[in-house]
Design a protein around this motif. Structure first.
Motif: not given
Length: 94
Positions: A61-67, A53-59
């Motif tokens: 959750l924002i996820y990304d791959l692990i570099d 999880q890298i953040g939140e926007e409105d409702d």
């Protein structure tokens, strides 16, 4: 929608892909998910993906791959320790 199913919107194409959440952990102040594409749960050769999880926007959750490979390996080991219902193998891409 099943609470174990989450949707990801791919930025490049705006396509939505459904994933089933197999497990989640917290480590080092970050939340991680182990997911597999929905519909492939019974396929023994299906590939899981670990997301941070890298953040939140409105409702949302924002996820990304692990570099970072060291972080990835540590989180992978934590998921392995928790794994009662699944097996994890690390496949390194060239």
């Amino acid at each position: 929608m099943d609470e174990r199913i989450i949707q990801f919107k791919l930025e490049e194409t705006n396509e939505t892909v459904d994933f089933e959440v197999y497990d989640q952990i917290e480590y080092g102040g970050h939340k991680y998910l182990l997911v597999i594409e929905a519909g492939l749960e019974d396929d023994e050769e299906a590939e899981g993906v670990i997301l941070r999880q890298i953040g939140e926007e409105d409702d949302d959750l924002i996820y990304d791959l692990i570099d970072d490979e060291q972080e990835y390996m540590m989180v992978l080991e934590l998921f392995r320790e928790n794994a009662d219902e699944y097996d994890l193998d690390y496949l390194k891409e060239d």
